[in-house]
Design a protein around this motif. Structure first.
Motif, PDB file in Angstrom:
ATOM      1  N   SER A 160       0.974  -1.162   0.055  1.00 64.41           N
ATOM      2  CA  SER A 160       0.119  -0.025   0.004  1.00 64.41           C
ATOM      3  C   SER A 160       0.869   1.350  -0.097  1.00 64.41           C
ATOM      4  N   LEU A 161       2.112   1.258   0.652  1.00 59.82           N
ATOM      5  CA  LEU A 161       2.946   2.423   0.760  1.00 59.82           C
ATOM      6  C   LEU A 161       3.624   2.737  -0.485  1.00 59.82           C
ATOM      7  N   THR A 162       3.777   1.404  -1.295  1.00 59.87           N
ATOM      8  CA  THR A 162       4.349   1.823  -2.505  1.00 59.87           C
ATOM      9  C   THR A 162       3.577   2.431  -3.455  1.00 59.87           C
ATOM     10  N   MET A 163       2.184   2.433  -3.474  1.00 65.24           N
ATOM     11  CA  MET A 163       1.307   3.181  -4.059  1.00 65.24           C
ATOM     12  C   MET A 163       1.684   4.641  -4.047  1.00 65.24           C
ATOM     13  N   LEU A 164       2.286   5.070  -3.012  1.00 71.39           N
ATOM     14  CA  LEU A 164       2.317   6.638  -2.910  1.00 71.39           C
ATOM     15  C   LEU A 164       3.514   7.129  -3.847  1.00 71.39           C
ATOM     16  N   LEU A 181      -6.225  -3.635  -5.278  1.00 71.31           N
ATOM     17  CA  LEU A 181      -4.730  -3.264  -5.675  1.00 71.31           C
ATOM     18  C   LEU A 181      -4.750  -3.206  -7.108  1.00 71.31           C
ATOM     19  N   PRO A 182      -4.939  -4.424  -7.867  1.00 73.99           N
ATOM     20  CA  PRO A 182      -4.705  -4.339  -9.471  1.00 73.99           C
ATOM     21  C   PRO A 182      -5.284  -3.387 -10.017  1.00 73.99           C
ATOM     22  N   GLN A 183      -6.954  -2.991  -9.823  1.00 77.73           N
ATOM     23  CA  GLN A 183      -7.651  -2.182 -10.316  1.00 77.73           C
ATOM     24  C   GLN A 183      -7.129  -0.693 -10.161  1.00 77.73           C
ATOM     25  N   VAL A 184      -6.515  -0.230  -9.119  1.00 77.71           N
ATOM     26  CA  VAL A 184      -6.036   0.813  -8.700  1.00 77.71           C
ATOM     27  C   VAL A 184      -4.620   1.095  -9.480  1.00 77.71           C
ATOM     28  N   LYS A 186      -3.935  -0.217 -12.302  1.00 81.73           N
ATOM     29  CA  LYS A 186      -4.168   0.057 -13.571  1.00 81.73           C
ATOM     30  C   LYS A 186      -4.389   1.592 -14.031  1.00 81.73           C
ATOM     31  N   LEU A 187      -4.873   2.431 -12.904  1.00 79.66           N
ATOM     32  CA  LEU A 187      -5.201   3.952 -13.269  1.00 79.66           C
ATOM     33  C   LEU A 187      -3.895   4.638 -13.346  1.00 79.66           C
ATOM     34  N   ALA A 188      -2.909   4.184 -12.867  1.00 80.20           N
ATOM     35  CA  ALA A 188      -1.498   4.871 -12.825  1.00 80.20           C
ATOM     36  C   ALA A 188      -1.070   5.375 -14.122  1.00 80.20           C
ATOM     37  N   LEU A 193       6.088  -1.167 -12.648  1.00 79.22           N
ATOM     38  CA  LEU A 193       6.812  -2.331 -12.644  1.00 79.22           C
ATOM     39  C   LEU A 193       7.154  -2.889 -11.342  1.00 79.22           C
ATOM     40  N   ILE A 194       7.606  -1.892 -10.500  1.00 83.85           N
ATOM     41  CA  ILE A 194       7.793  -2.187  -8.977  1.00 83.85           C
ATOM     42  C   ILE A 194       6.831  -2.788  -8.410  1.00 83.85           C
ATOM     43  N   ASN A 195       5.583  -1.913  -8.419  1.00 89.68           N
ATOM     44  CA  ASN A 195       4.483  -2.446  -7.938  1.00 89.68           C
ATOM     45  C   ASN A 195       3.940  -3.824  -8.240  1.00 89.68           C
ATOM     46  N   ASN A 196       3.922  -3.970  -9.542  1.00 87.34           N
ATOM     47  CA  ASN A 196       3.618  -5.349 -10.291  1.00 87.34           C
ATOM     48  C   ASN A 196       4.750  -6.517  -9.768  1.00 87.34           C
ATOM     49  N   ILE A 197       5.694  -6.384  -9.494  1.00 89.77           N
ATOM     50  CA  ILE A 197       6.725  -7.153  -9.152  1.00 89.77           C
ATOM     51  C   ILE A 197       6.458  -7.555  -7.702  1.00 89.77           C
ATOM     52  N   LEU A 198       6.075  -6.669  -6.864  1.00 94.39           N
ATOM     53  CA  LEU A 198       5.792  -6.643  -5.328  1.00 94.39           C
ATOM     54  C   LEU A 198       4.608  -7.447  -5.224  1.00 94.39           C
ATOM     55  N   ILE A 199       3.621  -7.344  -6.220  1.00 91.85           N
ATOM     56  CA  ILE A 199       2.315  -8.111  -6.208  1.00 91.85           C
ATOM     57  C   ILE A 199       2.604  -9.647  -6.208  1.00 91.85           C
ATOM     58  N   TYR A 200       3.643  -9.766  -7.425  1.00 92.45           N
ATOM     59  CA  TYR A 200       3.810 -11.260  -7.682  1.00 92.45           C
ATOM     60  C   TYR A 200       4.845 -11.970  -6.568  1.00 92.45           C
ATOM     61  N   LEU A 201       5.493 -11.321  -6.044  1.00 94.13           N
ATOM     62  CA  LEU A 201       6.459 -11.507  -4.858  1.00 94.13           C
ATOM     63  C   LEU A 201       5.522 -11.900  -3.701  1.00 94.13           C
ATOM     64  N   ALA A 202       4.433 -11.162  -3.311  1.00 91.20           N
ATOM     65  CA  ALA A 202       3.474 -11.299  -2.154  1.00 91.20           C
ATOM     66  C   ALA A 202       2.715 -12.671  -2.365  1.00 91.20           C
ATOM     67  N   ILE A 203       2.238 -12.811  -3.664  1.00 90.96           N
ATOM     68  CA  ILE A 203       1.293 -13.880  -4.112  1.00 90.96           C
ATOM     69  C   ILE A 203       2.282 -15.101  -3.816  1.00 90.96           C
ATOM     70  N   GLY A 204       3.514 -15.146  -4.431  1.00 89.35           N
ATOM     71  CA  GLY A 204       4.456 -16.163  -4.118  1.00 89.35           C
ATOM     72  C   GLY A 204       4.905 -16.567  -2.846  1.00 89.35           C
ATOM     73  N   VAL A 205       4.796 -15.525  -1.970  1.00 89.06           N
ATOM     74  CA  VAL A 205       4.963 -15.845  -0.459  1.00 89.06           C
ATOM     75  C   VAL A 205       3.706 -16.375   0.289  1.00 89.06           C
ATOM     76  N   PHE A 206       2.581 -15.968   0.082  1.00 91.98           N
ATOM     77  CA  PHE A 206       1.605 -16.268   0.498  1.00 91.98           C
ATOM     78  C   PHE A 206       1.200 -17.963  -0.153  1.00 91.98           C
TER      79      PHE A 206
END
Length: 312
Positions: A160-164, A181-184, A186-188, A193-206
């Motif tokens: 959430s903070l990387t959205m800033l 998160l993914p929908q928000v 898309k509005l940027a 790239l960094i945000n998408n990488i972090l999302i995939y890392l989070a999915i991988g961790v969970f």
């Protein structure tokens, strides 16, 4: 496309499930009913477990944590949707959107871990019944809950903070009833790239922790049960896993269903409707699944209701 810096963004617009004004009253009462059932059902489970000494076991400790998580996850999304419908105002502040994203990630991730912890609990109870209370002791219970909660909190804060760092286009309409998160992202208009990488890392961790844990636990459970000589013992062992398996299939099935629907459809509105299946439905169904299939829970709920009735 013209953009404006994130400091200029004061609000987003949540388009909700439909723009049809005639359906808005129906959606309001439908989701209000769902929210009340979710909160009341999960709260009753927490109160029943805390008030009945027979339920002071690891299994019900984890169930209480799951119920608390369900309440928090529903509270993060549904009340804002109800307020928007009632006030005919689709806006959510920029800060409110980030807070909503953070809590959805926190409680969604924690629920994911709790389901894996509950699978491990069932594995020990069935495969090592004589040593169950020794292995799953109070210290281990805390270790199985607090680190996942901390990890989910860290992941939620980071994502959430990387959205800033993002700047957004003039189109600030989110085709959802909550800030997903993914929908928000898309509005940027800036690089995501960094945000998408972090999302995939989070999915991988969970995914790397919870899913293999659940699969491993149930492979060992099935293997142990099949070696039992009595058919009655096999049935009893499988029945203790029935509620948890139902919740796992409901949660994971709806998440995968939403993912598949988002890949095969180009309509954001249809994806929004599909999201109801994982952000609303499992949280409402879990109390019914655990109370209807569990005789100890039904007995505790009856005692609790009698106690509450005596005060009224």
């Amino acid at each position: 496309m013209e953009s404006k810096n994130q400091t200029d963004v004061s609000k987003f617009l949540l388009l909700g499930l439909t723009e049809d004004p005639e359906l808005q009253p129906f959606l309001f009462f439908l989701f209000l009913s769902i929210y009340l059932v979710t909160v009341l059902g999960n709260l009753l489970i927490i109160l029943a477990v805390s008030s009945d000494s027979h339920l002071y076991t690891p299994m019900y400790f984890f169930l209480s944590n799951l119920s608390f998580t369900e309440i928090c996850l529903s509270t993060t999304t549904i009340p804002k949707m109800l307020v928007n419908i009632q006030t005919h105002n689709q806006s959510i502040t920029y800060r409110g959107c980030l807070i909503q994203i953070c809590f959805i990630l926190l409680f969604g991730g924690f629920e994911n871990f709790i389901l894996a912890v509950m699978a491990y609990d069932r594995y020990v109870a069935i495969c090592h019944p004589l040593r169950y209370m020794v292995i799953v002791n109070p210290q281990l219970c805390l270790l199985l809950v607090l680190p996942p909660l901390l990890m989910s909190t860290i992941v939620g804060l980071i994502l959430s903070l990387t959205m800033l760092r993002l700047s957004f286009c003039k189109n600030l309409e989110i085709p959802h009833f909550f800030c997903e998160l993914p929908q928000v992202i898309k509005l940027a208009c800036s690089d995501t790239l960094i945000n998408n990488i972090l999302i995939y890392l989070a999915i991988g961790v969970f995914g790397a922790i919870s899913l293999p844990g659940i699969i491993f636990s149930y492979i060992r459970i099935v293997s142990s049960v099949l070696r039992m000589p009595s058919a009655r013992a096999k049935l009893k062992a499988f029945s203790t896993c029935g509620s948890h398996l139902s919740v796992v299939f409901l949660f994971c099935g709806t998440v995968f269903g939403v993912y598949i629907s988002s890949e095969v459809t180009t309509s954001p509105r249809k994806t929004s409707v599909a999201s109801v299946m994982y952000i609303v439905v499992p949280q409402m169904m879990n109390p019914f699944i655990y109370s209807l299939r569990n005789s100890d829970m039904k007995a505790a709920l009856r005692k609790l209701i009698r106690k509450l009735s005596s005060f009224l």
